[in-house]
Scaffold this motif. Structure first.
Motif, PDB file in Angstrom:
ATOM      1  N   VAL A  18       0.843  -1.199   0.000  1.00  0.00           N
ATOM      2  CA  VAL A  18       0.000   0.000   0.000  1.00  0.00           C
ATOM      3  C   VAL A  18       0.879   1.250   0.000  1.00  0.00           C
ATOM      4  N   GLY A  19       1.969   1.221   0.768  1.00  0.00           N
ATOM      5  CA  GLY A  19       2.890   2.355   0.783  1.00  0.00           C
ATOM      6  C   GLY A  19       3.535   2.586  -0.574  1.00  0.00           C
ATOM      7  N   ILE A  20       3.950   1.532  -1.224  1.00  0.00           N
ATOM      8  CA  ILE A  20       4.557   1.649  -2.556  1.00  0.00           C
ATOM      9  C   ILE A  20       3.529   2.167  -3.551  1.00  0.00           C
ATOM     10  N   TRP A  21       2.307   1.631  -3.503  1.00  0.00           N
ATOM     11  CA  TRP A  21       1.256   2.053  -4.432  1.00  0.00           C
ATOM     12  C   TRP A  21       0.887   3.517  -4.224  1.00  0.00           C
ATOM     13  N   THR A  22       0.781   3.944  -2.964  1.00  0.00           N
ATOM     14  CA  THR A  22       0.447   5.335  -2.662  1.00  0.00           C
ATOM     15  C   THR A  22       1.548   6.273  -3.154  1.00  0.00           C
ATOM     16  N   LYS A  25       1.261   6.623  -6.887  1.00  0.00           N
ATOM     17  CA  LYS A  25       0.157   7.500  -7.273  1.00  0.00           C
ATOM     18  C   LYS A  25       0.544   8.971  -7.093  1.00  0.00           C
ATOM     19  N   LYS A  26       1.231   9.283  -6.003  1.00  0.00           N
ATOM     20  CA  LYS A  26       1.654  10.664  -5.769  1.00  0.00           C
ATOM     21  C   LYS A  26       2.642  11.116  -6.844  1.00  0.00           C
ATOM     22  N   ASP A  27       3.588  10.236  -7.183  1.00  0.00           N
ATOM     23  CA  ASP A  27       4.559  10.576  -8.226  1.00  0.00           C
ATOM     24  C   ASP A  27       3.877  10.794  -9.568  1.00  0.00           C
TER      25      ASP A  27
END
Length: 83
Positions: A18-22, A25-27
């Protein structure tokens, strides 16, 4: 040992994903914003170029030497023959 693996797979790995996915998404949102800003700058530059060309065309059209009506009138007048 199995208890540690169960905790690892049940809680820790999903949090990491979830941290990697979030972060991804921000990038992507940041890159999209930068792209939009560059597109806006490109359009603004093109608009300024069009305005500059329009100013040149207005100067040509309003210049006395380039008025088409005078040229057409001079062509319509009969040529004077020397006596």
């Amino acid at each position: 040992m199995i208890f540690v693996l169960v905790i690892l797979f049940a809680f820790v790995l999903p949090l990491v994903f979830v941290g990697i996915w979030t972060g991804h998404k921000k990038d992507m949102a940041k890159m999209n914003t930068e792209l939009n800003n560059s597109e806006k700058q490109k359009i603004a530059n093109e608009f300024e170029a069009v305005k500059a060309r329009l100013e040149v065309l207005e100067a040509i059209v309003t210049d006395k030497k380039y008025q088409l009506n005078e040229e057409i009138d001079s062509l319509r007048q009969p040529a004077k023959r020397p006596n």
